[in-house]
Write an enzyme that holds these catalytic residues in place. Structure first.
Site, short mmCIF file in Angstrom:
data_model
loop_
_atom_site.label_atom_id
_atom_site.label_comp_id
_atom_site.label_asym_id
_atom_site.label_seq_id
_atom_site.Cartn_x
_atom_site.Cartn_y
_atom_site.Cartn_z
N GLY A 168 0.53 5.52 -4.36
CA GLY A 168 0.01 6.84 -4.73
C GLY A 168 0.59 7.93 -3.84
O GLY A 168 1.02 8.99 -4.32
N ARG A 169 0.63 7.66 -2.53
CA ARG A 169 1.15 8.67 -1.60
C ARG A 169 2.66 8.86 -1.77
O ARG A 169 3.19 9.95 -1.64
CB ARG A 169 0.80 8.29 -0.15
CG ARG A 169 -0.61 8.69 0.22
CD ARG A 169 -1.10 7.98 1.45
NE ARG A 169 -1.40 6.58 1.15
CZ ARG A 169 -1.58 5.64 2.07
NH1 ARG A 169 -1.47 5.94 3.35
NH2 ARG A 169 -1.86 4.42 1.71
N ASP A 176 0.83 -1.20 0.00
CA ASP A 176 0.00 0.00 0.00
C ASP A 176 0.87 1.26 0.00
O ASP A 176 1.96 1.26 0.58
CB ASP A 176 -0.90 -0.02 1.25
CG ASP A 176 -2.06 0.95 1.14
OD1 ASP A 176 -2.27 1.53 0.05
OD2 ASP A 176 -2.77 1.14 2.15
N HIS A 230 3.12 3.50 -9.03
CA HIS A 230 2.90 2.07 -9.27
C HIS A 230 4.11 1.44 -9.95
O HIS A 230 4.47 0.31 -9.65
CB HIS A 230 1.64 1.88 -10.12
CG HIS A 230 0.37 2.26 -9.39
ND1 HIS A 230 0.11 1.87 -8.10
CD2 HIS A 230 -0.70 3.01 -9.78
CE1 HIS A 230 -1.06 2.36 -7.72
NE2 HIS A 230 -1.57 3.05 -8.72
N LEU A 255 11.07 -20.59 -4.46
CA LEU A 255 10.05 -19.74 -3.85
C LEU A 255 8.68 -19.93 -4.53
O LEU A 255 8.59 -19.96 -5.76
CB LEU A 255 10.46 -18.26 -3.98
CG LEU A 255 9.45 -17.23 -3.51
CD1 LEU A 255 9.35 -17.21 -1.98
CD2 LEU A 255 9.80 -15.83 -4.03
#
Ligand code: FPP
Length: 248
Positions: A15-16, A12, A29, A123
């Site tokens: 954008g900020r 998250d 992004h 992985l």
């Protein structure tokens, strides 16, 4: 350092991150994808077996069309550009989420990523794309109800194990720890069933800034947690057990 078997991340704050630098959300992004590459390599180096990344939620369709195009474009670019590298790194890619309503070219790409890497033993990378836990649970209920309806089993045969096996994450162990970046402290419809006993770690940095150091800090915090799975720790004195028996 205590290494979790399964690390899940809510990425998250792209954008900020961009806004703080007077850049466009697209830039944010894009930088988020750089951080994706980093966490994959770091997880391999640290010996994490399962890594789940929340890339696009079923709720993200409510974003402006241009941003949706950006996010879908980045996922396509990531698979097109990085799939060969992931394969070389012995990574097994799985995409969890609903395929319903996705464009054929995206579905083909996701299928290609899964089939090319299906036999890899390094992985396990799960990309949660068009994922929503309530949708996943609804799909599971519908699937099991259909089996009962067709007389293939009885309602009493539905167990926790069968529910787990009927989710998108069938065969994947539950996450030991879920990290969310950017300071928000919510699960946002991510792995609701699977998170029953996960540790939650909320870090303040935005996703593009989540580098090796941030990962190590989060794992150090995980190592300090005392996981009891509803039981008692071994170092708790016996006389106190009845007093804490109802604790989670
Ligand atoms: C949250 O930032 C991030 C997302 C909604 C998408 C995460 C996607 C990527 C990192 C890129 C694509 C992923 C892969 C696996 C190639 P936000 O936009 O909600 O940030 P904000 O809350 O600051 O606005």
């Amino acid at each position: 350092m205590v290494i979790p078997r399964h690390l899940a991340v809510i990425m998250d704050g792209n954008g900020r991150w961009a806004k703080a630098r007077k850049l466009t959300r697209t830039h944010g992004h894009r930088q988020g994808v750089v951080a994706v590459r980093e966490i994959v390599s770091n997880s391999i180096e640290l010996g994490i077996s399962y890594l789940t990344l929340f890339a696009f939620s079923s709720e993200n369709w409510s974003r402006p069309p241009s941003e949706i195009r950006d996010l879908l474009g980045l996922l396509k670019l990531f698979i097109n550009k990085d799939l060969a590298t992931l394969h070389k790194q012995n990574v097994r890619v799985r995409v969890i989420g609903s395929r319903a309503g996705l464009d054929d070219d995206i579905i083909a790409l996701l299928d290609k990523a899964e089939s090319l890497t299906a036999n890899n033993s390094g992985l396990n990378l799960m990309i949660a794309f068009n994922y929503g836990a309530r949708q996943e649970i609804t799909d599971m209920v519908r699937h099991l109800a259909r089996q009962v309806e067709m007389g293939q089993m009885t309602a009493d045969q539905i167990s926790e194990a069968l529910v787990s096996q009927s989710l998108y994450t069938a065969g994947i162990p539950d996450p030991d720890v879920i990290v969310r970046t950017s300071g928000e402290q919510r699960l946002s419809n991510f792995l609701l069933w699977q998170a029953a006993y996960s540790e939650f770690i909320f870090v303040d940095c935005f996703w593009p800034d989540f580098d090796r150091r941030q990962l190590e800090l989060a794992l150090a915090e995980y190592g300090r947690r005392n996981r009891r799975f509803g039981g008692l720790t071994t170092d708790e004195p016996e006389m106190e057990q009845s007093a804490v028996a109802s604790g989670g």
